[in-house]
Design an enzyme around this catalytic site. Structure first.
Site, PDB file in Angstrom:
ATOM      1  N   HIS A  31       0.831  -1.315  -0.014  1.00  0.00           N
ATOM      2  CA  HIS A  31      -0.184  -0.045   0.105  1.00  0.00           C
ATOM      3  C   HIS A  31       0.867   1.199  -0.057  1.00  0.00           C
ATOM      4  O   HIS A  31       2.164   1.165   0.828  1.00  0.00           O
ATOM      5  CB  HIS A  31      -0.831  -0.019   1.043  1.00  0.00           C
ATOM      6  CG  HIS A  31      -1.902   1.134   1.313  1.00  0.00           C
ATOM      7  ND1 HIS A  31      -2.912   1.385   0.249  1.00  0.00           N
ATOM      8  CD2 HIS A  31      -2.065   2.225   2.106  1.00  0.00           C
ATOM      9  CE1 HIS A  31      -3.504   2.424   0.597  1.00  0.00           C
ATOM     10  NE2 HIS A  31      -3.174   2.932   1.704  1.00  0.00           N
ATOM     11  N   HIS A  43      -3.320   9.354   1.569  1.00  0.00           N
ATOM     12  CA  HIS A  43      -3.532   7.975   0.648  1.00  0.00           C
ATOM     13  C   HIS A  43      -4.999   7.784   0.385  1.00  0.00           C
ATOM     14  O   HIS A  43      -5.849   8.346   0.634  1.00  0.00           O
ATOM     15  CB  HIS A  43      -3.068   6.652   1.610  1.00  0.00           C
ATOM     16  CG  HIS A  43      -3.817   6.308   2.832  1.00  0.00           C
ATOM     17  ND1 HIS A  43      -4.343   5.153   3.072  1.00  0.00           N
ATOM     18  CD2 HIS A  43      -4.073   7.177   3.954  1.00  0.00           C
ATOM     19  CE1 HIS A  43      -5.137   5.163   3.965  1.00  0.00           C
ATOM     20  NE2 HIS A  43      -4.948   6.416   4.734  1.00  0.00           N
ATOM     21  N   CYS A 121      -3.456   3.048  -5.406  1.00  0.00           N
ATOM     22  CA  CYS A 121      -2.793   3.975  -4.643  1.00  0.00           C
ATOM     23  C   CYS A 121      -1.321   4.118  -5.076  1.00  0.00           C
ATOM     24  O   CYS A 121      -0.711   5.323  -4.637  1.00  0.00           O
ATOM     25  CB  CYS A 121      -2.723   3.365  -3.010  1.00  0.00           C
ATOM     26  SG  CYS A 121      -2.004   1.720  -3.016  1.00  0.00           S
TER      27      CYS A 121
END
Length: 169
Positions: A31, A43, A121
């Site tokens: 991530h 994020h 992401c």
């Protein structure tokens, strides 16, 4: 904004600087977030699923929208390891840190497109830092999957189409 606490000075993990990309190692994938200072990152989190990167990124491959959040890095990473990873600085000129932070902060609270393969992401943070959306995870997965990836992609599209049809009736 540097931290002067003794724990940070002794930490073997380099302290992130504003505009740095943060790679969080979650089982099976990474991530990504961008560090904006004072322990916070920006994020994206897929909408309509369980909150928090650790869970939602795993269970949201079919999400089409995400929300941009500013949260403490410690909350986003949780028990997972993370590192500063500005891996494309040798290929692309990063924008100035204050501009990266400004661009990230302008997106906080906004709903953005999300796609596991085109708007994830990693695409998001690379766009903020370099102005170029890219995801090495997607490229590596496609290369390693080869022909079986075509079959998986086909099945994914069939499943997504079936799901979409069933939701409309």
């Amino acid at each position: 904004m540097g931290c002067c606490c003794p724990g940070c000075l002794l930490s073997p993990v380099p302290k992130p600087k504003e505009g740095d990309l943060i790679e969080i190692f979650i089982i099976g994938f990474q991530h990504w977030a961008v560090y904006v200072g004072c322990g916070y990152v920006v994020h994206m989190v897929p909408i309509g699923k369980v909150a928090g990167a650790r869970i939602s990124s795993v269970v949201s491959p079919l999400a089409e929208r995400a929300i941009v959040k500013m949260e403490l890095l410690s909350k986003v990473a949780g028990m997972y390891e993370y590192r500063v990873n500005n891996k494309h600085d040798d290929k692309y000129e990063p924008l100035p840190p204050n501009m990266i932070v400004q661009r990230a902060m302008e997106k906080v609270g906004k709903e953005v497109p999300y796609s596991l393969t085109q708007d994830n992401c990693e695409h998001f943070v690379n766009e903020l830092r370099y102005g170029i959306p890219r995801s090495d995870q997607v490229q590596k997965a496609a290369q390693s999957m080869g022909i079986s990836g075509v079959l998986v992609g086909f099945l994914f599209m069939v499943f997504a189409g079936t799901r979409s049809l069933s939701e409309n009736h």
